[in-house]
Design a protein around this motif. Sequence first.
Motif, PDB file in Angstrom:
ATOM      1  N   ASP A 191       0.841  -1.194   0.000  1.00 12.76           N
ATOM      2  CA  ASP A 191       0.000   0.000   0.000  1.00 12.76           C
ATOM      3  C   ASP A 191       0.874   1.241   0.000  1.00 12.76           C
ATOM      4  O   ASP A 191       1.255   1.766   1.048  1.00 12.76           O
ATOM      5  N   ALA A 192       1.202   1.720  -1.206  1.00  9.84           N
ATOM      6  CA  ALA A 192       1.961   2.960  -1.376  1.00  9.84           C
ATOM      7  C   ALA A 192       1.039   4.048  -1.899  1.00  9.84           C
ATOM      8  O   ALA A 192       1.415   4.850  -2.747  1.00  9.84           O
ATOM      9  N   SER A 193      -0.194   4.070  -1.386  1.00 11.83           N
ATOM     10  CA  SER A 193      -1.166   5.088  -1.796  1.00 11.83           C
ATOM     11  C   SER A 193      -0.931   6.416  -1.094  1.00 11.83           C
ATOM     12  O   SER A 193      -1.589   7.408  -1.398  1.00 11.83           O
ATOM     13  N   SER A 194      -0.007   6.428  -0.150  1.00 10.81           N
ATOM     14  CA  SER A 194       0.468   7.668   0.467  1.00 10.81           C
ATOM     15  C   SER A 194       1.980   7.544   0.564  1.00 10.81           C
ATOM     16  O   SER A 194       2.567   6.542   0.138  1.00 10.81           O
ATOM     17  N   ALA A 195       2.635   8.541   1.138  1.00 11.95           N
ATOM     18  CA  ALA A 195       4.098   8.553   1.138  1.00 11.95           C
ATOM     19  C   ALA A 195       4.715   7.566   2.117  1.00 11.95           C
ATOM     20  O   ALA A 195       5.926   7.339   2.073  1.00 11.95           O
ATOM     21  N   THR A 196       3.912   6.958   2.975  1.00 15.74           N
ATOM     22  CA  THR A 196       4.447   6.049   3.986  1.00 15.74           C
ATOM     23  C   THR A 196       3.826   4.665   3.846  1.00 15.74           C
ATOM     24  O   THR A 196       2.600   4.516   3.977  1.00 15.74           O
ATOM     25  N   VAL A 197       4.653   3.680   3.562  1.00 14.38           N
ATOM     26  CA  VAL A 197       4.198   2.297   3.623  1.00 14.38           C
ATOM     27  C   VAL A 197       4.178   1.903   5.093  1.00 14.38           C
ATOM     28  O   VAL A 197       5.202   2.018   5.783  1.00 14.38           O
ATOM     29  N   PRO A 198       3.029   1.472   5.636  1.00 10.30           N
ATOM     30  CA  PRO A 198       2.938   1.197   7.067  1.00 10.30           C
ATOM     31  C   PRO A 198       3.995   0.192   7.545  1.00 10.30           C
ATOM     32  O   PRO A 198       4.344  -0.747   6.827  1.00 10.30           O
ATOM     33  N   ALA A 199       4.482   0.412   8.752  1.00 11.58           N
ATOM     34  CA  ALA A 199       5.543  -0.438   9.297  1.00 11.58           C
ATOM     35  C   ALA A 199       5.134  -1.902   9.347  1.00 11.58           C
ATOM     36  O   ALA A 199       5.943  -2.794   9.071  1.00 11.58           O
ATOM     37  N   GLU A 200       3.865  -2.168   9.682  1.00 11.27           N
ATOM     38  CA  GLU A 200       3.436  -3.571   9.743  1.00 11.27           C
ATOM     39  C   GLU A 200       3.455  -4.219   8.363  1.00 11.27           C
ATOM     40  O   GLU A 200       3.688  -5.428   8.232  1.00 11.27           O
ATOM     41  N   GLN A 201       3.235  -3.417   7.316  1.00 10.78           N
ATOM     42  CA  GLN A 201       3.324  -3.965   5.968  1.00 10.78           C
ATOM     43  C   GLN A 201       4.774  -4.260   5.580  1.00 10.78           C
ATOM     44  O   GLN A 201       5.043  -5.224   4.868  1.00 10.78           O
ATOM     45  N   LEU A 202       5.688  -3.443   6.030  1.00 11.26           N
ATOM     46  CA  LEU A 202       7.095  -3.707   5.741  1.00 11.26           C
ATOM     47  C   LEU A 202       7.544  -4.990   6.430  1.00 11.26           C
ATOM     48  O   LEU A 202       8.304  -5.779   5.844  1.00 11.26           O
ATOM     49  N   ARG A 203       7.090  -5.229   7.645  1.00 12.50           N
ATOM     50  CA  ARG A 203       7.410  -6.493   8.323  1.00 12.50           C
ATOM     51  C   ARG A 203       6.804  -7.663   7.570  1.00 12.50           C
ATOM     52  O   ARG A 203       7.435  -8.730   7.420  1.00 12.50           O
ATOM     53  N   TRP A 204       5.571  -7.487   7.108  1.00 16.27           N
ATOM     54  CA  TRP A 204       4.917  -8.523   6.302  1.00 16.27           C
ATOM     55  C   TRP A 204       5.697  -8.773   5.010  1.00 16.27           C
ATOM     56  O   TRP A 204       5.918  -9.924   4.617  1.00 16.27           O
ATOM     57  N   ALA A 205       6.129  -7.711   4.336  1.00 14.91           N
ATOM     58  CA  ALA A 205       6.885  -7.854   3.091  1.00 14.91           C
ATOM     59  C   ALA A 205       8.187  -8.599   3.333  1.00 14.91           C
ATOM     60  O   ALA A 205       8.573  -9.476   2.532  1.00 14.91           O
ATOM     61  N   GLU A 206       8.884  -8.287   4.421  1.00 16.78           N
ATOM     62  CA  GLU A 206      10.121  -9.008   4.758  1.00 16.78           C
ATOM     63  C   GLU A 206       9.859 -10.497   4.879  1.00 16.78           C
ATOM     64  O   GLU A 206      10.606 -11.331   4.346  1.00 16.78           O
ATOM     65  N   ARG A 207       8.779 -10.845   5.554  1.00 18.38           N
ATOM     66  CA  ARG A 207       8.480 -12.261   5.776  1.00 18.38           C
ATOM     67  C   ARG A 207       8.117 -12.966   4.473  1.00 18.38           C
ATOM     68  O   ARG A 207       8.611 -14.058   4.183  1.00 18.38           O
ATOM     69  N   VAL A 208       7.247 -12.342   3.659  1.00 16.80           N
ATOM     70  CA  VAL A 208       6.791 -12.987   2.435  1.00 16.80           C
ATOM     71  C   VAL A 208       7.914 -13.088   1.409  1.00 16.80           C
ATOM     72  O   VAL A 208       8.064 -14.106   0.722  1.00 16.80           O
ATOM     73  N   LEU A 209       8.741 -12.039   1.304  1.00 13.11           N
ATOM     74  CA  LEU A 209       9.847 -12.075   0.355  1.00 13.11           C
ATOM     75  C   LEU A 209      10.914 -13.100   0.734  1.00 13.11           C
ATOM     76  O   LEU A 209      11.665 -13.569  -0.124  1.00 13.11           O
ATOM     77  N   ALA A 210      10.968 -13.434   2.019  1.00 13.76           N
ATOM     78  CA  ALA A 210      11.917 -14.452   2.471  1.00 13.76           C
ATOM     79  C   ALA A 210      11.368 -15.862   2.327  1.00 13.76           C
ATOM     80  O   ALA A 210      12.092 -16.844   2.556  1.00 13.76           O
ATOM     81  N   GLY A 211      10.098 -15.995   1.937  1.00  5.51           N
ATOM     82  CA  GLY A 211       9.451 -17.300   1.848  1.00  5.51           C
ATOM     83  C   GLY A 211       9.818 -18.064   0.594  1.00  5.51           C
ATOM     84  O   GLY A 211      10.393 -17.529  -0.362  1.00  5.51           O
TER      85      GLY A 211
END
Length: 350
Positions: A191-211
């Motif tokens: 969700d980059a619909s504003s200038a800040t991607v929420p921190a919980e999404q970044l943690r989620w992205a780290e986990r999924v990209l490592a899968g």
Amino acid sequence: MPPTLGRRQVLTLSGLALGAGLWQANRPARALAEGLAASGLVAPPRGGTRLVLISDLNAAYGSTTYIAEVHRGVALIPSLHPDLVICAGDMVAGQKAGLGRQRLAAMWAGFDRSVLGPLRRAGLPFAPAMGNHDASGARSGGRFLFEDDRREASRFWRARRDALGLTFVDSGDFPFHYAIRQKEAFVLVWDASSATVPAEQLRWAERVLAGPAARSAGRRLVVGHLPLRAVSQGRDRPGEVLAQPAALQQLLERHGVEAYVSGHQHAYFPARLGRLDLFHLGAMGSGPRRLLGQATNPFQTLTVLDLVGSPPRLVDTSVDLRTLRRIDPSRLPRTLSDAAGRVLPRRPDG
């Protein structure tokens, strides 16, 4: 020799174009289709994966209809035979107080009628990313500034999630963030619909990209509406690009993401930032913009991204939707410089 269209493809494309009622009488659909085929864009590479990338389709605030270039692009996309269509946001024209839920629903119905419906009837999988005019993530006092926009976007997309032709790796909080695997392409949408991607999404992205689904993919891409760097005039300021771009770049590179696909800047520019390819998509709809430091008139675009070879490489081909001519990358600036003096080099061709 470049591939040519068969009679059935030409007739199908002609029917789509005539149905939209937007083709110029002196530029019939057959001539336009054959011109596109002459650019080598009709048949995808054998054994590869083809993505069509579009963004920023909307017109004026509250609009339920789309300009000619959007209809033209939608009519052309099936002839390109993509394995997946990705939209990097701004599919409708929200983010304005007072539109009301009824108008928001009518806007999404217009998008369904003009864009999503024709592409799904052609059997094409469709992956959306939320833009600031679709479902802005901007907050104030712990609340979304455009709560109705987000609620209506969620209602529209969740009702259609299982009919989009997507293979979900992680459905996350669809449509705001999720991950899919289409052939050898792993695609994460945040969700980059504003200038800040929420921190919980970044943690989620780290986990999924490592899968395992991401690690085993031939190519890993991330999609979001706002870009890491500015490339267009009028959008080179805070709030028009993602905050903390260096940290986001490091996150993506750490997990072997090859490309970040974004919209919002309304100007096409393929760039290279460290080990990351940046595909800044031009507007398909209203309001194309000039690149930074350039005087050339802007135009609407559509981008084709082919994953070819073994291991697959990314081959980017973009089209000017006004002329249906391939954009020659060598005619784009070699570098762009933003207001902070940072230099962004053009991506090496092919």
